[in-house]
Write a protein that holds these residues in place. Structure first.
Motif, short mmCIF file in Angstrom:
data_model
loop_
_atom_site.label_atom_id
_atom_site.label_comp_id
_atom_site.label_asym_id
_atom_site.label_seq_id
_atom_site.Cartn_x
_atom_site.Cartn_y
_atom_site.Cartn_z
N LEU A 57 0.91 -1.12 0.16
CA LEU A 57 -0.03 0.02 -0.07
C LEU A 57 0.83 1.33 -0.02
O LEU A 57 0.30 2.41 0.25
CB LEU A 57 -0.88 0.11 1.21
CG LEU A 57 -1.80 -1.03 1.42
CD1 LEU A 57 -2.49 -1.26 2.61
CD2 LEU A 57 -2.66 -1.34 0.15
N THR A 58 2.17 1.23 -0.16
CA THR A 58 3.19 2.36 -0.28
C THR A 58 3.94 2.24 -1.24
O THR A 58 4.07 1.36 -2.27
CB THR A 58 4.08 2.09 0.83
OG1 THR A 58 4.88 1.03 0.71
CG2 THR A 58 3.38 1.90 2.26
N ASP A 59 4.62 3.52 -1.60
CA ASP A 59 5.72 3.39 -2.83
C ASP A 59 6.86 3.71 -1.86
O ASP A 59 7.13 4.46 -1.16
CB ASP A 59 5.38 4.96 -3.30
CG ASP A 59 6.31 5.44 -4.38
OD1 ASP A 59 7.05 4.40 -4.94
OD2 ASP A 59 6.51 6.29 -4.84
N TYR A 60 7.74 2.56 -2.14
CA TYR A 60 8.90 2.16 -1.09
C TYR A 60 10.07 1.98 -2.26
O TYR A 60 9.85 0.74 -3.00
CB TYR A 60 8.62 1.32 -0.34
CG TYR A 60 9.50 1.06 0.63
CD1 TYR A 60 10.31 1.87 1.31
CD2 TYR A 60 9.87 -0.70 1.11
CE1 TYR A 60 11.51 1.64 2.04
CE2 TYR A 60 11.24 -0.76 1.71
CZ TYR A 60 11.70 0.01 2.43
OH TYR A 60 13.03 -0.09 3.19
N ASP A 61 11.29 2.55 -2.08
CA ASP A 61 12.14 1.97 -2.88
C ASP A 61 13.44 1.68 -2.17
O ASP A 61 14.53 1.67 -2.75
CB ASP A 61 12.56 3.41 -3.87
CG ASP A 61 13.03 4.42 -2.96
OD1 ASP A 61 13.12 4.44 -1.57
OD2 ASP A 61 13.52 5.70 -3.44
N VAL A 62 13.09 1.09 -0.96
CA VAL A 62 14.21 0.54 -0.11
C VAL A 62 14.96 1.83 0.60
O VAL A 62 15.62 1.73 1.57
CB VAL A 62 15.07 -0.41 -0.93
CG1 VAL A 62 16.11 -1.07 0.28
CG2 VAL A 62 14.34 -1.45 -1.44
N ILE A 63 15.27 2.60 -0.24
CA ILE A 63 16.36 3.94 0.06
C ILE A 63 15.43 4.80 0.94
O ILE A 63 15.89 5.30 2.04
CB ILE A 63 17.15 4.52 -0.98
CG1 ILE A 63 17.88 3.44 -1.72
CG2 ILE A 63 17.96 5.65 -0.37
CD1 ILE A 63 18.48 4.10 -3.01
N ASN A 64 14.23 5.34 0.54
CA ASN A 64 13.67 6.35 1.18
C ASN A 64 12.44 5.63 2.22
O ASN A 64 12.19 4.53 2.01
CB ASN A 64 13.07 7.46 0.39
CG ASN A 64 14.26 7.99 -0.44
OD1 ASN A 64 14.78 8.76 0.19
ND2 ASN A 64 14.00 8.18 -1.65
N ASP A 65 11.86 6.34 3.14
CA ASP A 65 10.71 5.71 4.01
C ASP A 65 9.63 5.51 2.93
O ASP A 65 9.35 6.18 2.07
CB ASP A 65 10.19 6.90 4.87
CG ASP A 65 11.57 6.98 6.04
OD1 ASP A 65 12.49 6.19 6.18
OD2 ASP A 65 11.54 8.10 6.72
#
Length: 318
Positions: A57-65
């Motif tokens: 349910l999120t936009d997550y690129d591992v680097i940013n929260d």
């Protein structure tokens, strides 16, 4: 008389209390012994599964929260053309590979059942390929199915047949992967052989007296009597087919070779892996993972429902 009754009741209550205490003590001991497994399950299985539901349910690129986006990742699945391609490849692979895998496994198990004293050697020989690392099997695919000098085409050429370009022709890539998957039929062969050994010989003797031929004995006796093992193999391999990854990825994606199109080998889990670890779209990949979970769950539930009509369980009332 009343004193005797009261004394008996008191003894029963005391015994009941002692049983409850003993039961609680045994329960605590059991939980203590299995606590390493419980901790491992919660930390390495349950928590990642639940966290992946949140990540979907999120936009997550591992680097940013993670940035909460609601159902956007799931809506994106319907707009991504490669999702349809990957799902189509996966369903095609499962629809062909699973029945072929079971037929080959059953055929080898039936041959092995007639091997007599040599059965132990052949059991080991059939199972050894399962010990081959999947990455090595992916490399083996490229060597055996090479269109110019691969083993398969060499054998076909011996019979005057011009073999196809298995690893570069889009039409033949999935058949090559399906045939390579038969390398690991050994585990299913062992399971089916164990089931065959449990079929009562008296049934075959009675069938022979009634004039049944080998095919009729197989269809009327063997398959029904081992239907439970067949169903287990079918379920396990269906789930594995929808998660196929290593061999195809090693052969067609791992080297980074883009000379030829590898769309025919783009299975769903491979595309999921690319989104997660190559493009760092971890939220989108988590949504893909949950969709795959639902697909496998639905297919398994349908198989369980259908199995009630075809699977024979000894002692079960019909």
């Amino acid at each position: 008389m009343a004193t005797v009754v009261d004394s008996t009741a008191s003894e029963e209550r005391a015994r009941a209390v002692a049983r409850r205490r003993r039961g609680r003590r045994d329960t605590r001991a059991a939980l203590l012994f299995i606590s390493p497994w419980i901790v491992g399950f919660l930390v390495f299985h349950a928590w990642p599964v639940l966290y992946s539901a949140y990540l979907s349910l999120t936009d997550y690129d591992v680097i940013n929260d993670p940035n909460f986006v609601g159902l956007d990742n799931y809506r994106r699945l319907f707009e991504d053309e490669k999702i349809a391609l990957a799902l189509g490849n996966t369903f095609f692979y499962a629809a062909i590979q699973v029945p072929l895998y079971i037929v080959v496994s059953l055929g080898l198990a039936m041959l092995l059942n007639q091997a007599g004293r040599a059965a132990g050697f052949f059991r080991t020989a059939f199972y050894l390929p399962n010990m081959t690392p999947p990455v090595a099997v992916g490399v083996l695919l490229l060597l055996v199915f090479n269109g110019q000098n691969g083993l398969i085409n060499e054998v076909l050429g011996f019979f005057g047949i011009d073999g196809p370009n298995w690893t570069t022709d889009q039409t033949w890539i999935k058949p090559a992967i399906i045939l390579t998957s038969l390398w690991s039929v050994g585990s299913s062969v062992i399971i089916l052989l164990a089931a065959l050994r449990n079929v009562p010989q008296e049934l075959y003797d009675a069938a022979r007296v009634d004039g049944a031929n080998a095919w009729q004995r197989t269809v009327r006796i063997t398959i029904p009597m081992i239907s439970g093992a067949l169903f287990f193999v079918f379920i396990v391999n269906s789930i594995a087919a929808f998660q196929t990854f290593t061999e195809a990825y090693t052969a067609f994606f791992g080297s980074g070779n883009t000379t030829y199109s590898n769309d025919a080998a783009l299975f769903y889990v491979i595309y999921l892996f690319q989104q997660a670890f190559e493009f760092l779209n971890m939220g989108y990949a988590s949504a893909m993972a949950w969709v795959l979970f639902v697909i496998i769950l639905i297919i398994t539930l349908v198989q369980l429902k259908v199995s009630k009509r075809f699977v024979y369980l000894e002692g079960e009332q019909r």
